[in-house]
Design a protein around this motif. Structure first.
Motif, PDB file in Angstrom:
ATOM      1  N   ALA A 295       0.844  -1.204   0.000  1.00  0.00           N
ATOM      2  CA  ALA A 295       0.000   0.000   0.000  1.00  0.00           C
ATOM      3  C   ALA A 295       0.875   1.248   0.000  1.00  0.00           C
ATOM      4  O   ALA A 295       1.980   1.245   0.552  1.00  0.00           O
ATOM      5  CB  ALA A 295      -0.905  -0.016   1.235  1.00  0.00           C
ATOM      6  N   THR A 296       0.360   2.297  -0.629  1.00  0.00           N
ATOM      7  CA  THR A 296       1.137   3.535  -0.720  1.00  0.00           C
ATOM      8  C   THR A 296       1.079   4.299   0.602  1.00  0.00           C
ATOM      9  O   THR A 296       0.013   4.495   1.168  1.00  0.00           O
ATOM     10  CB  THR A 296       0.581   4.426  -1.850  1.00  0.00           C
ATOM     11  OG1 THR A 296       0.644   3.678  -3.064  1.00  0.00           O
ATOM     12  CG2 THR A 296       1.398   5.703  -1.999  1.00  0.00           C
ATOM     13  N   VAL A 297       2.239   4.711   1.054  1.00  0.00           N
ATOM     14  CA  VAL A 297       2.332   5.533   2.267  1.00  0.00           C
ATOM     15  C   VAL A 297       3.014   6.843   1.876  1.00  0.00           C
ATOM     16  O   VAL A 297       4.054   6.824   1.229  1.00  0.00           O
ATOM     17  CB  VAL A 297       3.190   4.829   3.348  1.00  0.00           C
ATOM     18  CG1 VAL A 297       3.367   5.737   4.548  1.00  0.00           C
ATOM     19  CG2 VAL A 297       2.562   3.512   3.752  1.00  0.00           C
ATOM     20  N   THR A 298       2.393   7.951   2.248  1.00  0.00           N
ATOM     21  CA  THR A 298       3.024   9.242   1.959  1.00  0.00           C
ATOM     22  C   THR A 298       3.902   9.635   3.142  1.00  0.00           C
ATOM     23  O   THR A 298       3.401   9.992   4.209  1.00  0.00           O
ATOM     24  CB  THR A 298       1.961  10.325   1.699  1.00  0.00           C
ATOM     25  OG1 THR A 298       1.146   9.893   0.613  1.00  0.00           O
ATOM     26  CG2 THR A 298       2.610  11.651   1.352  1.00  0.00           C
ATOM     27  N   LEU A 299       5.197   9.528   2.928  1.00  0.00           N
ATOM     28  CA  LEU A 299       6.151   9.850   3.996  1.00  0.00           C
ATOM     29  C   LEU A 299       6.345  11.366   4.060  1.00  0.00           C
ATOM     30  O   LEU A 299       6.457  12.034   3.023  1.00  0.00           O
ATOM     31  CB  LEU A 299       7.490   9.161   3.731  1.00  0.00           C
ATOM     32  CG  LEU A 299       7.427   7.629   3.628  1.00  0.00           C
ATOM     33  CD1 LEU A 299       8.783   7.070   3.207  1.00  0.00           C
ATOM     34  CD2 LEU A 299       6.983   7.017   4.951  1.00  0.00           C
ATOM     35  N   VAL A 300       6.377  11.877   5.277  1.00  0.00           N
ATOM     36  CA  VAL A 300       6.492  13.329   5.437  1.00  0.00           C
ATOM     37  C   VAL A 300       7.871  13.793   4.969  1.00  0.00           C
ATOM     38  O   VAL A 300       8.839  13.023   5.011  1.00  0.00           O
ATOM     39  CB  VAL A 300       6.261  13.752   6.912  1.00  0.00           C
ATOM     40  CG1 VAL A 300       4.853  13.445   7.349  1.00  0.00           C
ATOM     41  CG2 VAL A 300       7.279  13.088   7.827  1.00  0.00           C
TER      42      VAL A 300
ATOM     43  N   THR B  58       4.146  11.138  13.588  1.00  0.00           N
ATOM     44  CA  THR B  58       3.005  10.534  14.269  1.00  0.00           C
ATOM     45  C   THR B  58       1.699  11.128  13.742  1.00  0.00           C
ATOM     46  O   THR B  58       0.737  10.396  13.472  1.00  0.00           O
ATOM     47  CB  THR B  58       3.119  10.790  15.787  1.00  0.00           C
ATOM     48  OG1 THR B  58       4.448  10.491  16.195  1.00  0.00           O
ATOM     49  CG2 THR B  58       2.141   9.934  16.563  1.00  0.00           C
ATOM     50  N   LYS B  59       1.694  12.468  13.607  1.00  0.00           N
ATOM     51  CA  LYS B  59       0.475  13.136  13.127  1.00  0.00           C
ATOM     52  C   LYS B  59       0.090  12.649  11.735  1.00  0.00           C
ATOM     53  O   LYS B  59      -1.090  12.506  11.413  1.00  0.00           O
ATOM     54  CB  LYS B  59       0.678  14.656  13.114  1.00  0.00           C
ATOM     55  CG  LYS B  59       0.559  15.281  14.493  1.00  0.00           C
ATOM     56  CD  LYS B  59       0.760  16.779  14.419  1.00  0.00           C
ATOM     57  CE  LYS B  59       0.850  17.356  15.830  1.00  0.00           C
ATOM     58  NZ  LYS B  59       1.452  18.691  15.824  1.00  0.00           N
ATOM     59  N   ALA B  60       1.106  12.425  10.876  1.00  0.00           N
ATOM     60  CA  ALA B  60       0.818  11.987   9.504  1.00  0.00           C
ATOM     61  C   ALA B  60       0.491  10.497   9.438  1.00  0.00           C
ATOM     62  O   ALA B  60       0.131   9.990   8.376  1.00  0.00           O
ATOM     63  CB  ALA B  60       2.012  12.296   8.609  1.00  0.00           C
ATOM     64  N   GLY B  61       0.653   9.802  10.557  1.00  0.00           N
ATOM     65  CA  GLY B  61       0.364   8.365  10.564  1.00  0.00           C
ATOM     66  C   GLY B  61       1.379   7.546   9.788  1.00  0.00           C
ATOM     67  O   GLY B  61       1.080   6.444   9.335  1.00  0.00           O
ATOM     68  N   ASN B  62       2.585   8.092   9.666  1.00  0.00           N
ATOM     69  CA  ASN B  62       3.636   7.344   8.941  1.00  0.00           C
ATOM     70  C   ASN B  62       4.103   6.154   9.771  1.00  0.00           C
ATOM     71  O   ASN B  62       4.268   6.276  10.997  1.00  0.00           O
ATOM     72  CB  ASN B  62       4.845   8.251   8.672  1.00  0.00           C
ATOM     73  CG  ASN B  62       4.663   9.181   7.508  1.00  0.00           C
ATOM     74  OD1 ASN B  62       5.556   9.942   7.176  1.00  0.00           O
ATOM     75  ND2 ASN B  62       3.508   9.156   6.884  1.00  0.00           N
ATOM     76  N   PRO B  63       4.341   5.007   9.133  1.00  0.00           N
ATOM     77  CA  PRO B  63       4.913   3.871   9.873  1.00  0.00           C
ATOM     78  C   PRO B  63       6.292   4.246  10.405  1.00  0.00           C
ATOM     79  O   PRO B  63       7.045   4.957   9.735  1.00  0.00           O
ATOM     80  CB  PRO B  63       5.034   2.776   8.810  1.00  0.00           C
ATOM     81  CG  PRO B  63       4.168   3.209   7.688  1.00  0.00           C
ATOM     82  CD  PRO B  63       4.112   4.697   7.718  1.00  0.00           C
TER      83      PRO B  63
END
Lengths: 326, 336
Positions: A295-300, B58-63
């Motif tokens: 699944a695609t995750v948008t990394l900050v 954490t706010k962005a819900g990144n793993p």
């Protein structure tokens, strides 16, 4: 010790300045028909000479940068309304043929006079000298806009509306400003104008007399030296004026004073460069390799704070330093 | 003394600056430095070292870690695996003189002039199922093994060796759906009766049965390396080349010592013969053609402008120089 240091030598700045001067040129021409008259212009110019100097008081001095005009031509034409006489016929009784007068018109062309073109290039040259410093200032987006009339805000709004500068950011920034201190503009650089005219006239005369050869080259070299001497002598009053301006850190002369005020206003209101704080070093990324499901995750984005940024000038180099926040 | 005494441009980066940037990347992109099986989403306390994460992650819900398939238990009748994690917890660089961390005595404790050191620390944790759980699972797996053999014989049978070999291959690779599905059904029914917490992970294709994890057995390794740069020639090629050189490597506290020495020797040999020779850079590659860059931006200048490293030893004794806790580059601007 700063985390990041970048220094540029005065020699490198001089080389870059020479490249800049050698490659800045402009040309524009246009004309229009305004009914009774036509008008046009053709301008072409370039930069010449000048010198840049780094100084121990933290300023940079650009000295005697010449604005030369290769063409400064205006043209004007007049279109006088057409006037026609004759052309009528007198009916004669039969058998005498009718007598018709020939029609004669004047001012039939458009334009009737001209266009007359005048080229002022040989008589106009400007010289600019400038002293300023480079300031790095912090823009804190969380601070409220000061109440009351804010001329800077007014100027920024106009420039933003016309897409000349970027909008005011909604985040913190380091902004780099040029802070002008003195400006000296000679609208008519008489030493150069006179020097150029004398040099051109003598060169043309010698070339006509002696078409070629080392004798001609030698004489032309001597003429060039004489012209330079004339330029130097005629420029002495201006040198004194610039020296006094520099000494007292104020522009003498109404035009210079006003120009300094305007540039100072622009310099304080419009940054020439902006660096976001925190500064993004890795952009946001859509990754499909973080989760086993694909699944695609948008990394900050990864951004680093820059708590300090300074730009200093001394007589041998310009040094920028920055720190990375903890 | 001016920075640009011997060159037109000068750039320096302090080791503390690099280390801070690395720490920011670790906090804002933790998934680049932490790898673990999916169970760690529910049980982050299992990690060998607590992961320090920036608020925005954490706010962005990144793993906070990159998911990995469980470590396979080889030979089981159905795919089974163990939870594990690998964490890169520290990465530091230190330019001469030593100030960021002490070197192990094997590397001389203090950096020599023009040397830099790298310290990396990684922790790994592996689930070790308790004896009681193993004891409970053994009979089930024995039964499954026998059942698998029986299914295999029932379905394929006969003396055709080629058919049997092909069937065995299909079963072991999971492409023979019927027997594998049958075994998986039995496990999924049988296992919860005797154990708690067996989970399945559907990685790619077929489920892996992951044994329940109470705690991980963690260990950490620290690696130190000392390196420097030097200019030199490459036989058969013209010009000067910038070559990274490694002076020494130390893996801390691996026993027995001969094994530590062998691993360090292997890593050092791989670096010196395999990796570093690929990283040498010719001087020509380090010349930046400013004219071409400006042309790409639509600006044509009449001169050829280049930025190139200041010559060693003509202009400067070292370039890049590693001194006063910085790595420094000296560059000349040429206009022709």
């Amino acid at each position: 010790m700063a985390h990041l240091t970048v220094a540029v030598s005065e020699g490198a700045i001089k080389k870059a300045f020479e490249v800049l001067v050698a490659n800045i040129a402009w040309e524009k021409q246009d004309s229009g028909d305004f009914g009774p008259f036509t008008a046009g212009y053709h301008i072409k110019g370039h930069l010449e000479g000048g010198d840049v100097d780094l100084r121990n008081d933290g300023t940079i001095r650009v000295k005697e940068l010449d604005i030369k005009w290769d063409k400064l031509e205006v043209s004007l034409g007049l279109d006088i309304p057409e006037i026609c006489v004759g052309g009528g016929c007198i009916n004669m009784p039969w058998p005498i043929p009718d007598i018709c007068l020939p029609e004669v018109c004047v001012f039939s062309d458009d334009p009737d006079i001209g266009p007359i073109a005048l080229d002022f290039a040989a008589f106009v040259a400007q010289e600019v000298s400038f002293t300023g410093s480079i300031d790095a200032r912090y823009f804190n987006a969380s601070l409220p806009v000061p109440p009351g009339f804010n001329p800077c805000q007014l100027l920024q709004d106009v420039l933003i509306d016309n897409s000349i500068i970027e909008p005011v950011p909604d985040h913190n920034q380091w902004q780099i400003f040029i802070n002008p201190q003195t400006v000296d503009i000679d609208l008519f650089d008489f030493p150069d104008i006179v020097g150029d005219l004398i040099e051109d006239a003598l060169t043309a005369a010698i070339t006509a007399i002696i078409p070629g050869g080392w004798v001609r080259d030698l004489i032309l070299a001597i003429i060039g030296g004489i012209a330079d001497l004339i330029r130097f002598v005629l420029d002495i009053p201006d040198e004194i004026d610039e020296w006094l301006s520099d000494l007292f850190n104020i522009s003498f002369g109404l035009l210079d004073f006003l120009t300094t005020l305007v540039l100072d206003f622009f310099g304080n209101c419009v940054p020439i460069a902006r660096i976001d704080d925190p500064f993004e070093i890795m952009p946001a990324e859509d990754s499909t390799s973080v989760l086993l499901s694909g699944a695609t995750v948008t990394l900050v984005p990864v951004a680093i704070p820059i708590p300090s940024l300074t730009i200093n000038v001394n007589d041998v180099e310009m040094v920028a330093t920055a720190d990375v926040g903890g | 003394m001016p920075f640009t005494d011997h060159s037109d441009l000068y750039g320096a980066v302090h080791d503390e600056g690099i280390n801070r940037v690395v720490r920011h990347i670790m906090r804002q992109r933790p998934s680049l430095f932490n790898y673990a099986t999916p169970v760690f989403h529910q049980r982050p306390e299992l990690f060998c070292q607590k992961i320090d994460v920036a608020d925005k992650v954490t706010k962005a819900g990144n793993p906070i870690f990159t998911e990995q398939e469980p470590l396979p238990i080889f030979g089981t009748p159905v795919p089974m695996g163990l939870n594990f994690c690998v964490q890169f917890t520290d990465f530091q660089i230190d330019f001469h003189p030593t100030d960021q961390f002490e070197l192990p005595p094997e590397l001389g404790s203090k950096l020599q002039p023009q040397r830099m050191a790298v310290r990396a620390r990684a922790c790994a944790g592996l689930d070790c199922p308790p004896k009681e759980l193993i004891d409970e699972l053994v009979p089930i797996l024995e039964r499954l093994n026998v059942a698998q053999r029986k299914l295999f014989v029932d379905e394929i049978g006969g003396d055709d060796k080629e058919k049997r070999a092909a069937a065995a291959q299909r079963i072991s690779s999971g492409t023979q759906d019927a027997p594998v599905a049958s075994i998986q059904r039995r496990v999924s029914v049988a296992a919860p009766n005797v154990t708690t917490g067996i989970t399945t992970v559907p990685p790619r294709g077929r489920d892996v049965f992951v044994l329940p994890t109470r705690e991980l057995m963690c260990f950490c390794l620290e690696v130190y390396a000392v390196a420097h740069f030097e200019w030199g020639t490459v036989p058969g090629f013209e010009g000067q080349w910038l070559k990274p050189r490694v002076d020494g490597i130390e893996i801390v506290d691996i026993a027995p010592t001969p094994m530590e020495n062998a691993i360090e020797c292997f890593v050092m040999t791989t670096l010196r013969l395999g990796i570093l020779p690929r990283l040498i850079v010719p001087m020509e590659k380090m010349v930046l053609d400013v004219t071409a860059m400006l042309q790409e931006q639509g600006l044509n200048v009449g001169q050829q402008i280049t930025l190139e490293p200041a010559a060693v030893p003509g202009d400067v004794p070292n370039n890049p120089a590693i001194e006063q806790n910085e790595i420094r580059a000296f560059i000349n601007l040429n206009v022709s």
